[in-house]
Scaffold this active site. Structure first.
Site, short mmCIF file in Angstrom:
data_model
loop_
_atom_site.label_atom_id
_atom_site.label_comp_id
_atom_site.label_asym_id
_atom_site.label_seq_id
_atom_site.Cartn_x
_atom_site.Cartn_y
_atom_site.Cartn_z
N ASP A 94 0.85 -1.19 0.00
CA ASP A 94 0.00 0.00 0.00
C ASP A 94 0.90 1.25 0.00
O ASP A 94 1.80 1.37 0.83
CB ASP A 94 -0.85 -0.05 1.29
CG ASP A 94 -1.97 0.96 1.31
OD1 ASP A 94 -2.42 1.38 0.23
OD2 ASP A 94 -2.41 1.31 2.43
N HIS A 95 0.65 2.16 -0.91
CA HIS A 95 1.38 3.44 -0.98
C HIS A 95 2.90 3.28 -1.05
O HIS A 95 3.63 3.95 -0.29
CB HIS A 95 1.02 4.34 0.22
CG HIS A 95 -0.40 4.80 0.19
ND1 HIS A 95 -0.86 5.76 -0.65
CD2 HIS A 95 -1.47 4.40 0.91
CE1 HIS A 95 -2.16 5.95 -0.46
NE2 HIS A 95 -2.56 5.11 0.48
P1 13P Z 1 -8.84 4.80 5.65
O1 13P Z 1 -7.96 5.65 6.49
O2 13P Z 1 -10.09 5.51 5.25
O3 13P Z 1 -9.15 3.48 6.28
O4 13P Z 1 -8.07 4.50 4.27
C1 13P Z 1 -7.16 3.45 4.17
C2 13P Z 1 -6.37 3.49 2.93
O5 13P Z 1 -6.65 4.19 1.97
C3 13P Z 1 -5.21 2.61 2.85
O6 13P Z 1 -4.46 2.81 1.70
O1 G3H Z 2 -3.38 4.81 3.51
C1 G3H Z 2 -2.78 4.67 4.56
C2 G3H Z 2 -3.00 3.46 5.38
O2 G3H Z 2 -4.07 3.65 6.26
C3 G3H Z 2 -1.74 3.06 6.05
O3 G3H Z 2 -1.45 3.88 7.11
O4 G3H Z 2 0.94 4.45 6.87
O5 G3H Z 2 -0.23 4.59 9.10
O6 G3H Z 2 0.28 2.37 8.08
P1 G3H Z 2 -0.01 3.83 7.84
ZN ZN Z 3 -4.52 4.85 0.98
#
Ligand code: 13P
Ligand code: G3H
Ligand code: ZN
Length: 334
Positions: A94-95
């Site tokens: 993720d990201h």
């Molecule tokens: P929320 O903070 O709305 O749960 O979003 C999570 C997210 O986009 C993870 O990439």
């Molecule tokens: O989009 C972000 C997710 O909620 C992950 O959050 O970077 O705090 O793990 P984090």
């Molecule tokens: Zn996100």
């Protein structure tokens, strides 16, 4: 180098195709802990849903990258043990904020990665996204890229303001990057405070904030430019008010926390949106259950005692999202 196929994981290609055609969305739940992993797998198995288990850079820093990867491998074995013969579990970054991070994840067995260059100038976003796609596709790993900026603050994901995705850019971006799915910005944002009170109205009966609607007109334009192309929504927690109330009742302080109404997510899931990201709702479900348990059992100190109801509460939330919001229940390939 480990290939995800040897770990029993799958990429997103087929499940997204089915989701777009079937008018539902695949849940993408973040995990940092064993309890979250267990709750996600239990929920996916019980509802017979494909699932994306996603790991952020912050999660890797917290739990250790190797441990999380083995947990995902364990998730496949656990799903089978729970009676699911052919689980469809994606391990997704993720990201991802660099080519190197994406490569590292691909090399250690991730089946899908996100490269998030949304805060970069357009051409720079395309250049690095393309580099990630070229590397990932050699191993049949699918890639999500992002165009448009979400507001919100998380450990590793932060932006003060949001900028909607420009529909006129999406064809060029998708074509030149070769990405498999596109995260867009239509008014969602990260965290439990998605909107400032001044962006909302207030329900006179409950005193709760009512957020502004998502930009469905922008989504429709994007869909029209890229028919059938998998679209991803980040920042899609609903911030359930009962969990916020429980947290506040038992010593917490989350004033005016507000999320995306589930009705709007349901609507989005029926369109080209085929992946919906939820992290904050899991944090809220866990924290609410732990606060309540500890307040009611001040003499308990065994973490298993309070992590068990926390896990149960997260599982209940995941099942609710799958069945009542995203509609991915019963959608396994076989
Ligand atoms: P929320 O903070 O709305 O749960 O979003 C999570 C997210 O986009 C993870 O990439
Ligand atoms: O989009 C972000 C997710 O909620 C992950 O959050 O970077 O705090 O793990 P984090
Ligand atoms: Zn996100």
């Amino acid at each position: 180098m480990v290939n995800y196929k040897d770990l029993g994981l799958v990429n997103t290609r087929e499940m997204f195709k089915r989701a777009v055609n079937g008018g539902y969305a695949i849940p993408a739940f973040n995990f940092n802990t064993m309890e979250q992993m267990q709750a996600i797998v239990q929920a996916a198995v019980e509802t017979k849903s494909p699932v994306i288990m996603q790991v952020s850079k912050g999660a890797r820093n917290y739990a250790n990258a190797t441990i999380l990867r083995y947990m995902a491998e364990g998730a496949v074995a656990y799903a089978k043990e729970l009676g699911c013969e052919h689980p469809e579990i994606v391990l997704h970054l993720d990201h991802g904020d660099s080519f190197e991070l994406c490569k590292d994840c691909i090399d250690m067995g991730f089946s899908s990665v996100m490269y998030d260059g949304s805060s970069l100038p357009y051409e720079e976003n395309i250049r690095i996204s393309r580099q990630v796609v070229e590397y990932a596709h050699k191993y049949d790993v699918t890639v999500e890229c992002e165009l448009g900026v979400l507001a919100g603050v998380e450990d590793e994901v932060a932006s003060e303001v949001s900028h909607y995705t420009k529909p006129e850019e999406v064809i060029d971006f998708a074509t030149r990057t070769g990405c498999d799915s596109l995260a867009i910005s239509i008014g969602t944002s990260h965290g439990a405070y998605k909107f400032k009170p001044e962006q909302c109205t207030r329900d006179p009966k409950t005193g709760r904030l009512v957020p502004p609607p998502l930009a469905f007109d922008v989504l429709a334009e994007i869909e029209q430019k890229l028919p059938g192309f998998p679209i991803v929504l980040h920042g899609s927690s609903s911030v359930p008010q009962d969990e916020v109330d429980t947290i506040n009742k038992f010593g917490g302080n989350l004033p005016d926390a507000v999320g995306i109404p589930e009705e709007q997510l349901r609507k989005a899931a029926k369109s080209a949106v085929c992946k919906i990201n939820i992290d904050s709702d899991s944090r809220l479900a866990m924290t609410a259950a732990i606060r309540k348990y500890l307040a009611e059992h001040p003499d308990h100190f065994d973490p298993r005692q309070y992590l068990k109801p926390a896990r149960e509460n997260m599982k209940k939330m995941y099942i609710h999202k799958i069945v009542n919001v995203l509609g991915s229940d019963g959608k396994l390939a076989e």
